[in-house]
Every structure is written in C-alpha cells, then in structure tokens.
Write an enzyme that holds these catalytic residues in place. Structure first.
Site, PDB file in Angstrom:
ATOM      1  N   HIS A   1       8.533 -26.857  -1.378  1.00  0.00           N
ATOM      2  CA  HIS A   1       7.685 -27.842  -1.853  1.00  0.00           C
ATOM      3  C   HIS A   1       6.504 -27.303  -2.748  1.00  0.00           C
ATOM      4  O   HIS A   1       5.615 -28.070  -3.225  1.00  0.00           O
ATOM      5  CB  HIS A   1       6.991 -28.682  -0.961  1.00  0.00           C
ATOM      6  CG  HIS A   1       8.342 -29.429  -0.108  1.00  0.00           C
ATOM      7  ND1 HIS A   1       9.032 -30.521  -0.566  1.00  0.00           N
ATOM      8  CD2 HIS A   1       9.200 -28.785   0.868  1.00  0.00           C
ATOM      9  CE1 HIS A   1      10.021 -30.872   0.299  1.00  0.00           C
ATOM     10  NE2 HIS A   1       9.985 -29.853   1.140  1.00  0.00           N
TER      11      HIS A   1
ATOM     12  N   LYS B   1     -14.327  -0.005  -4.084  1.00  0.00           N
ATOM     13  CA  LYS B   1     -15.241   0.503  -3.098  1.00  0.00           C
ATOM     14  C   LYS B   1     -16.628   1.082  -4.209  1.00  0.00           C
ATOM     15  O   LYS B   1     -17.650   0.848  -3.928  1.00  0.00           O
ATOM     16  CB  LYS B   1     -15.063   1.445  -1.988  1.00  0.00           C
ATOM     17  CG  LYS B   1     -13.918   0.847  -0.867  1.00  0.00           C
ATOM     18  CD  LYS B   1     -13.760   1.703  -0.009  1.00  0.00           C
ATOM     19  CE  LYS B   1     -12.469   1.179   0.891  1.00  0.00           C
ATOM     20  NZ  LYS B   1     -11.661   2.117   1.641  1.00  0.00           N
TER      21      LYS B   1
ATOM     22  N   GLU C   1       0.851  -1.395  -0.043  1.00  0.00           N
ATOM     23  CA  GLU C   1       0.016  -0.218  -0.012  1.00  0.00           C
ATOM     24  C   GLU C   1       0.795   1.246   0.033  1.00  0.00           C
ATOM     25  O   GLU C   1       0.503   2.191  -0.600  1.00  0.00           O
ATOM     26  CB  GLU C   1      -0.956   0.139   1.248  1.00  0.00           C
ATOM     27  CG  GLU C   1      -2.352   0.004   1.158  1.00  0.00           C
ATOM     28  CD  GLU C   1      -3.215  -0.070   2.192  1.00  0.00           C
ATOM     29  OE1 GLU C   1      -4.360  -0.675   1.858  1.00  0.00           O
ATOM     30  OE2 GLU C   1      -3.085   0.398   3.126  1.00  0.00           O
TER      31      GLU C   1
END
Ligand code: PA5
Length: 443
Positions: A306, A420, A285
C-alpha cells in the site's frame, strides 16, 4: 527439516553450466582462503567451531545480567548491532511489553544513532528499571556507541557505584586493540572477544549477537545448531543444485547482469523486518564498491503493497524481489462468520489469517513477475531460533560467493570512512585542524 529452500522458478532465469561452475569456484575460494579479503573468513567455519564451553560462558554471563537487571541496554552500531536486533525482533512477540507480567528482561538498543532525543528518552525510561549494559565495538573506537556508552556508564555508576557497575557492564570487543578494550580492562568488566578474522557484518554468531540474545532469553544453542546445519548444506563439496546459497548467489548475479540493479528483500511476517535491515548491511557493505553492486532495499508485506507496491508493479524495471516465505505460523487465528456480513467478508469465514496471507503472497508474486519483477522465493518452515540460525548463515555464505562473482572484495568497507573524516573535521577533533578549515569553508 531444511531451514531454507530456494525457488527461482519465478525469475525467468535458467542458470547456465558456466555460471554454476563459477559459483562453485567462488565457494571453493571461501574455503581455500585464496580470494580477496581472505583475512576475514573466520565466519565460514564459525558455527561448527563454536565450542560448548564458549556457549556456556556466554550463558553464564547472560544469566548474571538477567538476575541483576530487568532492562539491558545493548550498545553498538552496524555489524555490532543489527544481527542481535534482527534475531531478537524475529524471536519476539511484538506486543510483549503490553503483558502485565514480564518473564524476560527487556533488551533495548543504543549507540546505533546520535539522536539526542532517542538518548534522552532511553535514559528517562531507564530510571524506572534496574539496568545493565552490553557494549559492543570491534574497533573499540566507533563514535556513536562510544558516546552512548559514556552516558550509560555514567548513569550505571551514579546509581550503583563503580564496583557494582563492573558487575552490570559487559564489553564485547577486540582481544587487544582499541579504547573499549583498554577501558574494559581498567574497569574490570567481563569481556568477550570478537575474533580478528570475523568482520562486523558477519559477526552475529559470535558473542556480538549471542550475548544480547542469550540475555533476552533466545535459545542460542538452537540458533547455532541451525547455522551449523546450513554450514554443512552450503559446503564447497555440495553440488551446485543442492546448495541454496550457491543458487541464490548465482541467480542474483545473473539478474544484475541483466539490468536488475535493485534487490528488494521482503516478507509477509513483520517480525522479520530487522532481518531485512541486517541483510541490507550484509549485502550493501559487502558488494557496493568500485562503482558496482546490487542496491539492497526492503519491504514488509502486505503493509508496503500500500506504499511501495505501485512502484514495484509499474516503476523503473530495474528491480527484482527476494521473498522470505514462512510456511507455518506459530499461532492460529480464524476469521469468523458474521450474521450481517456488512463488510462482505463471509467468503473468508472459517479460514485462517495465514491462508489469506499466503494467497496475498502468491498473488503478488505472479503480479510482480507479470510486471517485469523477477521473484526469488526463500522458503523457511517456521520462525524459530534453529531456522533463523540457518537463514543467517545462508545469507552470509551466499554473500561471500556473490561478492566474488561480482569481482569485489566482499569483506572490506573502505567507503564508510568518508563521512567519519568530515564529521571529525566539523567537530574539531584534535588532529583534524587542516581538514576542519577546509570543510568549514565548503559549508
Ligand atoms: O560491518 C562492519 O564492519 C561495520 O558495520 C561495523 O560493524 C560498524 O562500523 C561498527 O564497528 P565497531 O564494531 O568497530 O564499532
């Protein structure tokens, strides 16, 4: 005991004097408050400015919640969630719930997703417990925690009544603004303030992180003391070569400039997995904007050798790694000898598991380096509240410097608004009528 030692010997990077000087300037900007985003620099001196009375107030409210509830639901998202979760996981025995006797209340998280099943299952499990809630939102208007809080508040009120609910719910929010502040005032909830000048992802050492951690029984004074020590160790007057945060910030920017666009944070201690998540938010951010920024990724080792190990060793050569290396485990387990040795492991008999883990770490470091993946080692002596406090501040300070070196404002997040707007338009939120029509036509 230094909480963080940095070793860049396996990066192939020599930091030029000019870069050292620029990094020192970036650090000075954080202290002078003359850089971009300077209204969000409250975290720089946060550890040293936390007073004893503030800590005592947090501990007092935490003790009340601990006395009332054996399950405390901590509601928040992003910076209002990840710091507490990261420290809590680091400080917790992952199998604690398997012990018959529980000595601490269990702290669980909500509002960090909008999953109906997660919410149902949490409310279902909560029925078997005496519950309390901490609701955390700086803006007080974030949708995910607001939905979770509406449901959990209703459940607490249904079970204990409104008056008792005010003893079981604590709000952590802005001092004056936002729906949560209004609600907390009206309902009479004890409230802690998130300082105006501390952004969400830098807020772990405010009540945002400290209250849930105190409820869970973490030694928040040790956490803060560790951060205070790191605040001094990364001060603007500390020489570049002595400042681990400056070295980290400079090295990752040099690697980025050399084409290493992805940083993988990893550790050989699974309890640090959520430190990775907290770090991803902090760096992602803060730096990912204006078409720039190192992409923060993470692994937990040796498990991910792995799965991700193949890519790291031989995939696109755009990666570098930062490994949080823990020197001393808290417990001791030795591998025993076996008369039949059918698994062929007798060559390890008498060794501690941590010795095998350490050799895996050293072997992987060299293999990755040989494969073109530079490796920064961030060494911590142990996983304790004091050391983790130092580690958190180390990453914060380095992040501020690193963002300035990259030439971005590390303290804003304009990009998080885009989803949003779409979500509200799709949900027909009042005020979004035009956007609603437009977005639905695109589906
Ligand atoms: O770092 C940030 O600013 C964000 O991740 C916020 O913490 C997150 O969006 C939650 O915001 P709020 O605390 O306002 O609910």
């Amino acid at each position: 005991m230094k909480s963080v030692k940095i070793d860049i010997a396996k990066t192939g990077i020599e930091i030029p004097a000019e870069m050292k000087a620029k990094t020192q300037e970036a650090n000075a900007l954080l202290h002078s408050g003359k850089g971009a985003g300077n209204d969000f620099l409250g975290w720089v001196h946060l550890p040293s400015s936390i007073s004893d009375s503030e800590l005592a107030a947090i501990e007092e409210v935490a003790a009340k919640l601990r006395a009332k509830a054996d399950l405390v639901i901590c509601i928040g998202i992003g910076g209002s969630y990840l710091g507490a979760r990261a420290v809590l996981e680091a400080m917790s025995d992952p199998f604690k719930l398997l012990h018959k006797e529980q000595t601490q209340p269990t702290v669980v998280f909500a509002g960090q997703n909008i999953s109906e099943d997660y919410t149902w299952e949490l409310l279902d499990a909560a029925r078997e417990h005496s519950i309390a809630a901490i609701v955390i939102s700086k803006s007080g208007t974030t949708t995910e925690p607001a939905i979770a809080f509406r449901l959990i508040k209703a459940e607490i009120e249904r079970r204990y009544g409104k008056q008792e609910a005010a003893e079981r719910i604590v709000a952590v929010t802005d001092k004056a603004r936002g729906a949560l502040k209004t609600l907390a005032t009206q309902e009479g909830y004890p409230t802690f303030v998130i300082p105006d000048d501390v952004g969400g992802r830098f807020s772990v050492l405010t009540p945002v992180g400290l209250l849930p951690l105190a409820v869970a029984g973490v030694d928040i004074r040790a956490l803060v003391a560790g951060a205070q020590e790191m605040e001094r160790a990364t001060d603007e007057h500390v020489a570049f070569d002595e400042n681990p945060a400056a070295i980290y910030a400079a090295t990752r920017n040099l690697l980025y400039a050399a084409g290493k666009k992805i940083e993988i944070l990893g550790s050989y201690e699974p309890r640090l997995q959520y430190i990775n998540e907290w770090w991803k938010q902090l760096y992602g951010e803060s730096e990912g904007k204006e078409g720039k920024g190192i992409f923060p990724a993470s692994v937990t080792l040796t498990a991910d050798l792995h799965s991700m190990g193949q890519y790291i060793q031989q995939g696109e050569r755009t990666l570098f790694e930062t490994i949080i290396s823990v020197v001393k485990p808290a417990h001791e387990v030795k591998i025993q000898s076996d008369a039949e040795n059918l698994d062929g492991l007798n060559f390890l008999a008498g060794k501690r598991i941590s010795e095998v883990n350490r050799m895996a770490e050293l072997g992987v470091q060299l293999a990755h380096m040989d494969g073109g993946v530079p490796n920064i080692r961030v060494e911590i002596p142990e996983v304790s509240a004091h050391v983790i406090g130092g580690l958190l501040y180390f990453f914060e300070k380095a992040c501020g410097m690193s963002g300035y070196l990259l030439g971005v404002n590390p303290f804003d997040q304009p990009g998080v608004e885009a989803y949003k707007k779409n979500m509200f338009a799709l949900l027909d939120k009042p005020g979004y009528e035009e956007a609603s029509k437009a977005i639905k036509a695109r589906l």
